[in-house]
Scaffold this motif. Structure first.
Motif, PDB file in Angstrom:
ATOM      1  N   SER A  13       8.077   5.358   0.478  1.00 55.74           N
ATOM      2  CA  SER A  13       7.630   4.335  -0.469  1.00 55.74           C
ATOM      3  C   SER A  13       6.214   3.958  -0.066  1.00 55.74           C
ATOM      4  CB  SER A  13       8.535   3.105  -0.468  1.00 55.74           C
ATOM      5  OG  SER A  13       8.571   2.552   0.814  1.00 55.74           O
ATOM      6  N   LEU A  14       5.573   3.105  -0.847  1.00 53.30           N
ATOM      7  CA  LEU A  14       4.193   2.748  -0.528  1.00 53.30           C
ATOM      8  C   LEU A  14       4.111   1.907   0.742  1.00 53.30           C
ATOM      9  CD1 LEU A  14       2.698   1.899  -4.032  1.00 53.30           C
ATOM     10  CD2 LEU A  14       2.193   3.877  -2.599  1.00 53.30           C
ATOM     11  N   SER A  15       5.098   1.086   0.992  1.00 54.92           N
ATOM     12  CA  SER A  15       5.088   0.232   2.175  1.00 54.92           C
ATOM     13  C   SER A  15       6.541   0.048   2.620  1.00 54.92           C
ATOM     14  CB  SER A  15       4.440  -1.115   1.844  1.00 54.92           C
ATOM     15  OG  SER A  15       4.396  -1.934   2.987  1.00 54.92           O
ATOM     16  N   THR A  16       7.036   1.055   3.328  1.00 49.94           N
ATOM     17  CA  THR A  16       8.465   1.152   3.627  1.00 49.94           C
ATOM     18  C   THR A  16       9.029  -0.112   4.269  1.00 49.94           C
ATOM     19  OG1 THR A  16       8.364   3.543   3.822  1.00 49.94           O
ATOM     20  CG2 THR A  16      10.160   2.453   4.972  1.00 49.94           C
ATOM     21  N   SER A  17       8.267  -0.721   5.158  1.00 51.84           N
ATOM     22  CA  SER A  17       8.811  -1.874   5.887  1.00 51.84           C
ATOM     23  C   SER A  17       8.940  -3.108   5.006  1.00 51.84           C
ATOM     24  CB  SER A  17       7.963  -2.176   7.121  1.00 51.84           C
ATOM     25  OG  SER A  17       6.607  -2.238   6.783  1.00 51.84           O
ATOM     26  N   ASP A  18       8.486  -3.031   3.753  1.00 50.10           N
ATOM     27  CA  ASP A  18       8.686  -4.144   2.822  1.00 50.10           C
ATOM     28  C   ASP A  18      10.017  -4.065   2.081  1.00 50.10           C
ATOM     29  OD1 ASP A  18       6.381  -5.544   3.331  1.00 50.10           O
ATOM     30  OD2 ASP A  18       5.185  -4.444   1.861  1.00 50.10           O
ATOM     31  N   TYR A  19      10.769  -3.006   2.278  1.00 52.24           N
ATOM     32  CA  TYR A  19      12.065  -2.890   1.587  1.00 52.24           C
ATOM     33  C   TYR A  19      12.972  -4.026   2.056  1.00 52.24           C
ATOM     34  CZ  TYR A  19      16.519  -0.949  -0.013  1.00 52.24           C
ATOM     35  OH  TYR A  19      17.742  -0.770  -0.625  1.00 52.24           O
ATOM     36  N   SER A  20      13.569  -4.734   1.109  1.00 48.52           N
ATOM     37  CA  SER A  20      14.261  -5.980   1.459  1.00 48.52           C
ATOM     38  C   SER A  20      15.522  -5.757   2.284  1.00 48.52           C
ATOM     39  CB  SER A  20      14.592  -6.759   0.178  1.00 48.52           C
ATOM     40  OG  SER A  20      15.409  -5.987  -0.669  1.00 48.52           O
ATOM     41  N   ASN A  21      16.099  -4.552   2.230  1.00 52.84           N
ATOM     42  CA  ASN A  21      17.305  -4.269   3.014  1.00 52.84           C
ATOM     43  C   ASN A  21      17.068  -3.155   4.018  1.00 52.84           C
ATOM     44  OD1 ASN A  21      19.371  -6.078   1.884  1.00 52.84           O
ATOM     45  ND2 ASN A  21      18.912  -4.983  -0.023  1.00 52.84           N
ATOM     46  N   GLY A  49      -1.343   0.733  -5.247  1.00 54.00           N
ATOM     47  CA  GLY A  49      -0.767  -0.606  -5.240  1.00 54.00           C
ATOM     48  C   GLY A  49      -0.869  -1.306  -6.585  1.00 54.00           C
ATOM     49  N   MET A  50      -1.779  -0.856  -7.431  1.00 59.89           N
ATOM     50  CA  MET A  50      -1.949  -1.454  -8.759  1.00 59.89           C
ATOM     51  C   MET A  50      -1.211  -0.652  -9.838  1.00 59.89           C
ATOM     52  SD  MET A  50      -3.823  -4.119  -8.219  1.00 59.89           S
ATOM     53  CE  MET A  50      -4.548  -4.721  -6.685  1.00 59.89           C
ATOM     54  N   ILE A  51      -1.351   0.666  -9.811  1.00 60.38           N
ATOM     55  CA  ILE A  51      -0.834   1.457 -10.935  1.00 60.38           C
ATOM     56  C   ILE A  51       0.674   1.673 -10.869  1.00 60.38           C
ATOM     57  CG2 ILE A  51      -3.018   2.650 -11.313  1.00 60.38           C
ATOM     58  CD1 ILE A  51      -1.871   5.094  -9.908  1.00 60.38           C
ATOM     59  N   TYR A  52       1.277   1.502  -9.685  1.00 60.58           N
ATOM     60  CA  TYR A  52       2.724   1.714  -9.578  1.00 60.58           C
ATOM     61  C   TYR A  52       3.520   0.425  -9.711  1.00 60.58           C
ATOM     62  CZ  TYR A  52       1.664   6.475  -8.063  1.00 60.58           C
ATOM     63  OH  TYR A  52       1.213   7.773  -8.007  1.00 60.58           O
ATOM     64  N   ARG A  53       2.879  -0.685 -10.041  1.00 58.77           N
ATOM     65  CA  ARG A  53       3.623  -1.925 -10.251  1.00 58.77           C
ATOM     66  C   ARG A  53       4.530  -1.788 -11.474  1.00 58.77           C
ATOM     67  NH1 ARG A  53      -0.058  -7.141  -8.652  1.00 58.77           N
ATOM     68  NH2 ARG A  53      -0.908  -6.260  -6.736  1.00 58.77           N
TER      69      ARG A  53
END
Length: 616
Positions: A315-323, A281-285
């Motif tokens: 992805s790291l948190s798939t359900s956060d994808y905006s679309n 969550g930190m290094i892939y920003r």
């Protein structure tokens, strides 16, 4: 002239010979008699089934092979039986595509996904008859390159590697190859090529050009470049626009079952949640999304070129994808309903779990339902900045059971900073609450298929996280906690799994290790250690011997608490997130204070001040 290795006499004597064939659908093959061809070996230091499931391998394999002047071949660790046959028959390590020895390749690149794969790297070099120590390699030997998440602290491997690639590799690897081609036909030395990379290619770290000094208390005093014109701090590389970036439209289709035998559609990179234990969550920003149109195009081509029957949204948190709604509607309509391609949604968060979405996905093929509360109590979830509540879990599981799921998996970590036994009891409470919810939904009954699986791993403090200053629990403390949970979770409807704490201890040592650990890795390998991440092959007693013989205390690296003014072995690496931000987050954890999702409010982590200016 190169010569193919002959496997005819051994392939039928080993397990899963298809691991070593290399002629799968969509594999690249080129004329290896072309002397101008750059030979690039991309190695995942584990067995074929694990390595072939890695999306990064498929991306970089594709981007390199798109260039006509490069042949990128895959290299995996041979199984124990295959290695025995190779050594008996004096067969060197080979590239899957050409089946030629990799001894004279131009580059051997290893992806560092897990610290316990390091001995496998040495084993592959030994099988390839390549000098294990970088200082012993000659001008025409392959350059050993590493990348991936563990490369952000590659100091334990500093004696073995020539080049470290920091960040996303699609562009930087091609730049390295281009500079190599300029160097190859000159009379310049190997050291001059490495110096050239350090000076001219952003995101490239050459360990041999940096000197490490230590304090009397064994902490690091400094890491400084040995030349004035190379960076004091090496900044990672990122791809700024994923729509314009290469993504494979065909991927290699294995002949055998692998860990993830499916299309992986990468929605976005980065994560904005800020979980304080999470290195990824930190290094892939920063966060960067692919457009729906681009994803539709990629999905169409991958379905056509592979024939896979499952597609995962990665992805790291798939359900956060905006679309997410738009892309899943399209994929379900086009592929799940018409072509019976199942869609899976890993990495769902409890707080935005969509009943409608999950229901749509399960219409074709019901897959498992997994949530990761990480901690058993709200207090500890606030400490780690997980940002979810018990209500979220109740709400999500109630909806899921109502729509037909009969089982759920819950993942937790134990040994987190500030953890108390009340927090462990919270894990038990959550598991039993899930049982109660199932009964509520099903009129007081538990069906035969119902079950709750609780899994715990041991917290490993990682570099570039707010918890990088914390010590890991000792082995005795972890064992006591595992025993406590085993007793608390005794129930016919609950299955409890926990991760071997010894491998977590070694992982903690490697993750925050310095260059002195390199000799231990070498000695452990010579004693017979390999496949250390595999329980049946892990030889902890040999590792203990290697540490003792080098007079190195594992507790110094794993269990010791660090002060804020300590210099870390990775402080000369810049991932974009500042040390000041990590320190501030660590302090907030002590007061159980949440930091909001940075999609809603910038938390000044530092990523957009230089590296990703304008991206977030």
């Amino acid at each position: 002239m190169t010569k193919k290795v002959n496997l005819n006499d051994i392939l039928m004597k080993v397990e899963k010979p298809a691991r070593y064939l290399g002629n799968e659908i969509n594999a690249y093959h080129k004329d290896t008699s072309n002397e101008d061809l750059i030979r690039f070996g991309f190695s995942f230091p584990d067995v074929y089934e694990v390595g072939m499931s890695h999306l990064g391998l498929q991306i970089l394999y594709g981007v390199l092979n798109e260039r006509e002047d490069i042949l990128c071949e895959r290299i995996f660790s041979p199984g124990i039986d295959m290695e025995e046959k190779m050594r008996e028959n004096n067969i060197p390590m080979f590239g899957l595509e050409s089946r030629e020895s990799i001894t004279n390749f131009d580059f051997l690149a290893f992806t560092l996904q897990y610290e316990l794969s390091y001995t496998n790297i040495l084993n592959i070099l030994d099988l390839a008859k390549v000098e294990i120590l970088a200082k012993d390699r000659k001008r025409n030997d392959p350059f050993i390159l590493v990348g991936g998440p563990c490369a952000y602290n590659s100091e334990p491997l500093a004696d073995f590697v020539d080049i470290v690639s920091l960040g996303e590799g699609e562009e930087v690897l091609l730049e390295v190859v281009d500079r190599y081609k300029m160097w190859k036909n000159t009379d310049k030395s190997r050291e001059e090529f490495l110096y050239d990379l350090a000076k001219n290619v952003d995101g490239i770290y050459i360990p041999s050009l940096y000197e490490v000094e230590y304090n009397e208390d064994n902490t690091v005093k400094s890491v400084t470049p040995s030349k004035d014109d190379i960076p004091k701090k090496i900044q990672k590389r990122i791809i700024k626009n994923l729509d314009e970036c290469f993504f494979p439209e065909k991927i290699v289709v294995p002949y055998i079952n692998i860990v993830h035998n499916r299309i992986m559609l990468e929605l976005f990179r980065g994560c904005t949640r800020g979980c304080r234990f999470c290195q990824a969550g930190m290094i892939y920003r920063p966060i960067r999304e692919r457009s729906v149109d681009r994803l539709k195009d990629i999905a169409k081509k991958l379905v056509e070129s592979t024939g896979h029957e499952e597609m995962s949204l990665a992805s790291l948190s798939t359900s956060d994808y905006s679309n997410l709604g738009a892309i899943t509607d399209h994929l379900i309509e086009e592929y799940s309903k018409k072509q019976r391609v199942a869609l899976s949604l890993p990495s769902l968060r409890l707080d935005n779990f969509s009943l409608e979405l999950a229901h749509k996905v399960q219409e074709v093929r019901k897959s498992g339902l997994t949530f990761a509360p990480e901690a058993g109590t709200q207090r500890l979830r606030d400490v780690i900045n997980k940002g979810i509540t018990e209500f979220d879990l109740e709400n999500a599981t109630r909806k899921a059971f109502g729509k037909g799921w009969n089982s759920v998996k819950l993942y937790f970590m134990i040994g987190l900073p500030t953890e108390k036994y009340d927090d462990l009891d919270g894990i038990k409470d959550l598991a039993y609450k899930v049982i109660d919810i199932y009964r509520d939904v099903h009129e007081g009954k538990l069906t035969r298929n119902f079950g709750v699986t609780v899994s715990t791993s041991t917290f490993v403090p990682k570099p570039f996280t707010p918890f990088q200053w914390h010590g890991q629990d000792t082995q005795d403390e972890i064992r006591e906690k595992q025993i406590h949970l085993t007793k608390k979770l005794k129930n016919r409807n609950i299955k409890y799994n926990y991760h071997d704490s010894k491998t977590s201890l070694l992982e903690a040592v490697m993750a925050r290790g310095d260059r002195r650990i390199g000799q231990v890795i070498y000695d452990a390998y010579k004693k017979g250690c390999k496949f250390d991440g595999w329980g049946e092959h892990f030889k902890f007693d040999l590792w203990v011997e290697a540490f003792e013989e080098n007079n190195i205390d594992m507790a110094f690296y794993a269990n010791r608490h660090r002060e804020y003014d300590e210099v870390f072995p990775w402080d000369h690496i810049d991932v974009g997130v500042s040390k000041k931000f990590l320190e501030r987050e660590n302090e907030l954890s002590k007061t159980e204070t949440l930091t909001p999702d940075c999609r809603h409010k910038c938390n000044a982590c530092g990523i957009n001040t230089d590296l990703a200016r304008g991206l977030c």
